[in-house]
Scaffold this motif. Structure first.
Motif, PDB file in Angstrom:
ATOM      1  N   THR A   8       3.842   8.387  -4.364  1.00 46.99           N
ATOM      2  CA  THR A   8       3.080   7.138  -4.363  1.00 46.99           C
ATOM      3  C   THR A   8       3.941   6.001  -4.912  1.00 46.99           C
ATOM      4  OG1 THR A   8       0.965   8.268  -4.614  1.00 46.99           O
ATOM      5  CG2 THR A   8       1.053   5.989  -5.355  1.00 46.99           C
ATOM      6  N   GLY A   9       3.988   4.902  -4.182  1.00 44.79           N
ATOM      7  CA  GLY A   9       4.662   3.710  -4.678  1.00 44.79           C
ATOM      8  C   GLY A   9       3.741   2.973  -5.635  1.00 44.79           C
ATOM      9  N   ALA A  67       4.573  -2.602   0.987  1.00 39.08           N
ATOM     10  CA  ALA A  67       4.090  -1.380   1.639  1.00 39.08           C
ATOM     11  C   ALA A  67       4.938  -1.060   2.861  1.00 39.08           C
ATOM     12  CB  ALA A  67       2.619  -1.540   2.019  1.00 39.08           C
ATOM     13  N   ARG A  90       8.368   0.571   2.148  1.00 39.27           N
ATOM     14  CA  ARG A  90       8.366   1.960   1.640  1.00 39.27           C
ATOM     15  C   ARG A  90       8.717   2.899   2.714  1.00 39.27           C
ATOM     16  NH1 ARG A  90       7.130   4.467  -2.158  1.00 39.27           N
ATOM     17  NH2 ARG A  90       5.679   5.858  -1.205  1.00 39.27           N
ATOM     18  N   LEU A 129       0.238   3.675  -1.959  1.00 35.67           N
ATOM     19  CA  LEU A 129       0.570   2.593  -2.875  1.00 35.67           C
ATOM     20  C   LEU A 129      -0.533   2.430  -3.913  1.00 35.67           C
ATOM     21  CD1 LEU A 129       2.853   0.388  -2.948  1.00 35.67           C
ATOM     22  CD2 LEU A 129       1.254  -1.118  -1.776  1.00 35.67           C
TER      23      LEU A 129
END
Length: 107
Positions: free
Chosen positions: A62-63, A104, A107, A36
């Motif tokens: 990747t967020g 998070a 995800r 993240l």
């Protein structure tokens, strides 16, 4: 810096890097491939809107969470579609960390 400290103190995050500007955010995302990224919408060296597509390119798994003091409805739809969430940076730190934890986990 305050958000990073709050994230560290929460025990729920392993903060691997902190960027001073948009260019450095892209470089660090490429190097660390974090789960993240919290990306400020307005920052020196190219803001979050400029860095966002580059981060998505160099770290596709990747967020990205955009952090903004502006009304979230003012974030362009194209940018919002590339994120896992938007955070209001005027919120208190505990609320920001709680929201980041939820994002998070999703995800």
């Amino acid at each position: 810096a305050a958000l990073r400290l709050a994230m560290d103190m929460s025990g729920g995050f392993n903060v691997v890097a902190e960027a001073a500007d948009g260019r450095q955010a892209v470089e660090l995302a490429a190097r660390h491939q974090p789960d993240l990224v919290v990306l400020d919408l307005i920052m020196p060296g190219g803001g979050g809107l400029e860095a966002l597509p580059a981060i998505r390119s160099v770290a596709p798994d990747t967020g990205v969470v955009l952090l903004t003091a502006f009304d979230p409805t003012d974030v362009p739809d194209q940018a919002a579609a590339q994120t896992v969430g938007l955070l209001d940076k005027t919120a208190d730190l505990d609320s920001l960390v709680d929201r980041l934890s939820r994002l998070a986990t999703q995800r």
